[in-house]
Design a protein around this motif. Sequence first.
Motif, PDB file in Angstrom:
ATOM      1  N   GLY A 143       0.820  -1.192   0.000  1.00  0.00           N
ATOM      2  CA  GLY A 143       0.000   0.000   0.000  1.00  0.00           C
ATOM      3  C   GLY A 143       0.861   1.252   0.000  1.00  0.00           C
ATOM      4  O   GLY A 143       2.076   1.207   0.163  1.00  0.00           O
ATOM      5  N   ASP A 144       0.204   2.381  -0.180  1.00  0.00           N
ATOM      6  CA  ASP A 144       0.924   3.646  -0.118  1.00  0.00           C
ATOM      7  C   ASP A 144       1.049   4.091   1.339  1.00  0.00           C
ATOM      8  O   ASP A 144       0.641   3.384   2.263  1.00  0.00           O
ATOM      9  N   ILE A 145       1.610   5.273   1.558  1.00  0.00           N
ATOM     10  CA  ILE A 145       1.918   5.727   2.909  1.00  0.00           C
ATOM     11  C   ILE A 145       0.860   6.726   3.366  1.00  0.00           C
ATOM     12  O   ILE A 145       0.728   7.811   2.820  1.00  0.00           O
ATOM     13  N   ALA A 146       0.100   6.346   4.385  1.00  0.00           N
ATOM     14  CA  ALA A 146      -0.921   7.231   4.944  1.00  0.00           C
ATOM     15  C   ALA A 146      -0.331   8.019   6.103  1.00  0.00           C
ATOM     16  O   ALA A 146       0.608   7.579   6.769  1.00  0.00           O
ATOM     17  N   SER A 165      -9.503  -0.981  -3.270  1.00  0.00           N
ATOM     18  CA  SER A 165     -10.385  -2.134  -3.142  1.00  0.00           C
ATOM     19  C   SER A 165      -9.730  -3.267  -2.367  1.00  0.00           C
ATOM     20  O   SER A 165     -10.412  -4.111  -1.796  1.00  0.00           O
ATOM     21  N   SER A 166      -8.407  -3.324  -2.333  1.00  0.00           N
ATOM     22  CA  SER A 166      -7.723  -4.371  -1.586  1.00  0.00           C
ATOM     23  C   SER A 166      -7.652  -4.060  -0.104  1.00  0.00           C
ATOM     24  O   SER A 166      -7.280  -4.908   0.696  1.00  0.00           O
ATOM     25  N   GLY A 167      -8.002  -2.845   0.267  1.00  0.00           N
ATOM     26  CA  GLY A 167      -7.952  -2.476   1.669  1.00  0.00           C
ATOM     27  C   GLY A 167      -6.676  -1.747   2.062  1.00  0.00           C
ATOM     28  O   GLY A 167      -6.528  -1.313   3.202  1.00  0.00           O
ATOM     29  N   TYR A 168      -5.719  -1.586   1.133  1.00  0.00           N
ATOM     30  CA  TYR A 168      -4.481  -0.896   1.443  1.00  0.00           C
ATOM     31  C   TYR A 168      -4.588   0.580   1.075  1.00  0.00           C
ATOM     32  O   TYR A 168      -5.351   0.955   0.192  1.00  0.00           O
ATOM     33  N   PRO A 169      -3.806   1.432   1.753  1.00  0.00           N
ATOM     34  CA  PRO A 169      -3.846   2.860   1.425  1.00  0.00           C
ATOM     35  C   PRO A 169      -3.541   3.104  -0.047  1.00  0.00           C
ATOM     36  O   PRO A 169      -2.680   2.458  -0.627  1.00  0.00           O
ATOM     37  N   ASP A 170      -4.268   4.045  -0.636  1.00  0.00           N
ATOM     38  CA  ASP A 170      -4.157   4.306  -2.070  1.00  0.00           C
ATOM     39  C   ASP A 170      -3.994   5.805  -2.286  1.00  0.00           C
ATOM     40  O   ASP A 170      -4.895   6.586  -2.012  1.00  0.00           O
ATOM     41  N   ALA A 171      -2.805   6.191  -2.788  1.00  0.00           N
ATOM     42  CA  ALA A 171      -2.508   7.610  -2.973  1.00  0.00           C
ATOM     43  C   ALA A 171      -3.419   8.260  -3.994  1.00  0.00           C
ATOM     44  O   ALA A 171      -3.586   9.484  -3.987  1.00  0.00           O
ATOM     45  N   ALA A 172      -4.035   7.470  -4.872  1.00  0.00           N
ATOM     46  CA  ALA A 172      -4.914   8.043  -5.879  1.00  0.00           C
ATOM     47  C   ALA A 172      -6.222   8.532  -5.276  1.00  0.00           C
ATOM     48  O   ALA A 172      -6.967   9.262  -5.933  1.00  0.00           O
ATOM     49  N   ARG A 173      -6.514   8.168  -4.019  1.00  0.00           N
ATOM     50  CA  ARG A 173      -7.805   8.482  -3.428  1.00  0.00           C
ATOM     51  C   ARG A 173      -7.751   9.600  -2.397  1.00  0.00           C
ATOM     52  O   ARG A 173      -8.798  10.041  -1.941  1.00  0.00           O
ATOM     53  N   SER A 174      -6.583  10.021  -1.979  1.00  0.00           N
ATOM     54  CA  SER A 174      -6.530  11.039  -0.927  1.00  0.00           C
ATOM     55  C   SER A 174      -5.189  11.754  -0.932  1.00  0.00           C
ATOM     56  O   SER A 174      -4.139  11.124  -1.118  1.00  0.00           O
ATOM     57  N   LYS A 176      -3.906  12.848   1.631  1.00  0.00           N
ATOM     58  CA  LYS A 176      -3.252  12.454   2.880  1.00  0.00           C
ATOM     59  C   LYS A 176      -2.449  11.162   2.738  1.00  0.00           C
ATOM     60  O   LYS A 176      -1.820  10.717   3.683  1.00  0.00           O
ATOM     61  N   VAL A 177      -2.495  10.561   1.558  1.00  0.00           N
ATOM     62  CA  VAL A 177      -1.758   9.332   1.296  1.00  0.00           C
ATOM     63  C   VAL A 177      -0.732   9.606   0.198  1.00  0.00           C
ATOM     64  O   VAL A 177      -1.070  10.139  -0.854  1.00  0.00           O
ATOM     65  N   LYS A 178       0.515   9.273   0.463  1.00  0.00           N
ATOM     66  CA  LYS A 178       1.601   9.541  -0.475  1.00  0.00           C
ATOM     67  C   LYS A 178       2.067   8.238  -1.129  1.00  0.00           C
ATOM     68  O   LYS A 178       2.020   7.178  -0.504  1.00  0.00           O
ATOM     69  N   PRO A 179       2.541   8.298  -2.383  1.00  0.00           N
ATOM     70  CA  PRO A 179       3.048   7.084  -3.037  1.00  0.00           C
ATOM     71  C   PRO A 179       4.157   6.440  -2.227  1.00  0.00           C
ATOM     72  O   PRO A 179       5.024   7.120  -1.658  1.00  0.00           O
ATOM     73  N   ASN A 180       4.139   5.144  -2.170  1.00  0.00           N
ATOM     74  CA  ASN A 180       5.131   4.394  -1.409  1.00  0.00           C
ATOM     75  C   ASN A 180       6.475   4.449  -2.121  1.00  0.00           C
ATOM     76  O   ASN A 180       6.577   4.133  -3.304  1.00  0.00           O
ATOM     77  N   SER A 181       7.500   4.825  -1.385  1.00  0.00           N
ATOM     78  CA  SER A 181       8.837   4.935  -1.980  1.00  0.00           C
ATOM     79  C   SER A 181       9.351   3.582  -2.472  1.00  0.00           C
ATOM     80  O   SER A 181      10.162   3.518  -3.405  1.00  0.00           O
ATOM     81  N   VAL A 182       8.887   2.484  -1.859  1.00  0.00           N
ATOM     82  CA  VAL A 182       9.284   1.155  -2.319  1.00  0.00           C
ATOM     83  C   VAL A 182       8.833   0.937  -3.756  1.00  0.00           C
ATOM     84  O   VAL A 182       9.581   0.413  -4.596  1.00  0.00           O
ATOM     85  N   LEU A 183       7.602   1.358  -4.054  1.00  0.00           N
ATOM     86  CA  LEU A 183       7.086   1.199  -5.406  1.00  0.00           C
ATOM     87  C   LEU A 183       7.840   2.094  -6.389  1.00  0.00           C
ATOM     88  O   LEU A 183       8.157   1.680  -7.509  1.00  0.00           O
ATOM     89  N   VAL A 184       8.102   3.318  -5.966  1.00  0.00           N
ATOM     90  CA  VAL A 184       8.832   4.254  -6.831  1.00  0.00           C
ATOM     91  C   VAL A 184      10.218   3.706  -7.148  1.00  0.00           C
ATOM     92  O   VAL A 184      10.685   3.737  -8.302  1.00  0.00           O
TER      93      VAL A 184
END
Length: 664
Positions: A143-146, A165-174, A176-184
């Motif tokens: 998930g992203d970082i809330a 939908s998976s229940g994990y934080p999603d930066a596209a929806r708020s 207050k949630v930032k993209p996860n640096s691991v994914l970047v």
Amino acid sequence: SERAVWAAFMLGRLHAIEERRAEAIASFTKARALAVSGAPDPLGLAVASYGEQARLMLSGQSGPCNWSDFNEGRDCGETIPPADFKQAIRLYAEQAARGSTNAQDSLTALAAWSLGHADISAALIDDPVAQRLLVAYALARVGDIAEGSGNGDSYYDPSAPNSGSSGYPDAARSAKVKPNSVLVTLVDALKRRGLEKIEGADRVAALAYRTGRYDLAATLANRQETALSWWVRAKLALRKGDTAAAVQAYARAAQAFPRNDASLDPSNASLLMGEQGVLTLSRGQYVEALAQFHQAASDSARQSRGGYYGDYAYANDMAYVAERVLTTDELKTYVDAHAPASPMPAPEAVAKAVQKQGGGAQSVRWVAVGLSAITVEDNLRQLLARRLVRDGRVEEALPYFPDDRDERFIQSTYDAEGHEVPAGWRMRAKAREYGQALDRGQHAWRASSRAQGWYEAAVIARRQGMEIMGYEQGPDYAVYGGSYPGGAGRGMGMYGNEDKPLPDNPQARAQADLPGPLVTDGERQRYAATEAKPYKRFHYRDIAADYVMKSADALPARSQAFAAVLCQGVNFVYYDQPRAEQLYLRYVKEGAAVPFSADFGQNCVEPDFAAAARFPYVQAWRTTRRWVAQHRALSAALLLAAVAGAGFGVAQWRRRRRAAKTVA
């Protein structure tokens, strides 16, 4: 030999314990070869040998690393040679492909640990299998970082507005949630390695889209013709505001179903169809949107094997469009064409299954559901039936309620000891009774019969209103049996709040409930037109109170029935003080004293409509007797005058008759 596979496998285990890796690998390889050539392997040791061999690869300078080392994030794996790490992943992948859940757990632990170490993951992505594993795990489990959370793996409530939908934080929806640096970091590593070396470009395109690398996502998505790549193209088109291109891309993605091209798992296929429904709805294609939500809900229910409630999200999207956007006739036409009732289990089969299980009467329903599951279509039919009843089209509604013999739809009640027992009434029969009562209330010749019709309709509306006329979503929430004042569909809830009070008219509520650029004015107008009247939770209770007032209108004000129906009406809406007071004050103003007036609305009696029918004549007779008793002399004179007048009239009649005979 019957134990050849077993022997080779155990030799491999012994060599592994003695840290003779080459000999252990040779034994495990032999065990698999023997099984492939036909040697008996009842314990599945050939498949298990993949995992045993993979464990041999996971050894660093401090010795072997086990599952808990990776699962708990220890540094044991940092000194494992990358070549060994990649070989372990390939072996676990082979084992998982043969149905091993243990291998799936091992791959999950390795992927999670590797993504937490950027240098390790960068060293692994040159292997096609390892690269696919890391990308798949990143998409599914990271998930992203809330704000306030330490990492992106923390699970979120799926109903939260900033949760995917998976229940994990999603930066596209708020915000207050930032993209996860691991994914970047993972996307950057894949890009540095070279786009031509990327395995599964569509998945990496989806990952690039998640991290905001939209140009990279477009480049990768255009390299493949899979459902996932077209899905990414659709989302990119929406970002640019190109709805026409998005419609075409969603259509191309949806063409992969039911023939799935394996780029999406079934749950994501439902999500794709749901997103397409949102876009279709935003274009004013309401019936088409319902069809897409219907398909998403049906597919999701089949995947979860949970019937209608397998996935509330898509079923609620479908119900919203069916109940608040389509007209009743549009919905009826759609249901007739696309929502057949599921087969009713044979009563004999149900009785036999109940007897076999030793269950009581309360288990009949669940046994019946086990024999034939309740479907999305069944519930869509009931939604239509309740809507037709609300529209006053009760006769048309009856076929859409479940067959009264269908034990899957038996409602429950509770006995005096609190045990759940089947209710004695059925939805279709009760709806029919309701329609008949309304017909008597509106058209009966005698006033007392009209009053009784209105009262019987009121009782049914109050006691079975949720089942025969309740809104699937707001304000009644029949989808949850009325247990919660929200949680499904659009809407601000029934109570507003101090900072944002509830708007006071349907149009304003539609504007507040349906914000955003993807909602058309036409959708808002339809939403306002289909609002509950009155706009209150359990709105049918107020309808019952209205019928009580109509019943009282047709009754003599001083009759027992007048007081009794108003008493019952107060009981119907006791929680609503203004409405209860309205009924009570009418009784106080017009009614007569009755034995139950002391606790009016709490301990009521049934109205006596037969007595109410006789009431005007009884009252007239009593009034006459009272007047005669008070005016005896005048009464005698009037009686004498009446007798004399009658005698004179008879004499005149006889005289005219004789005269007529003489003339003849």
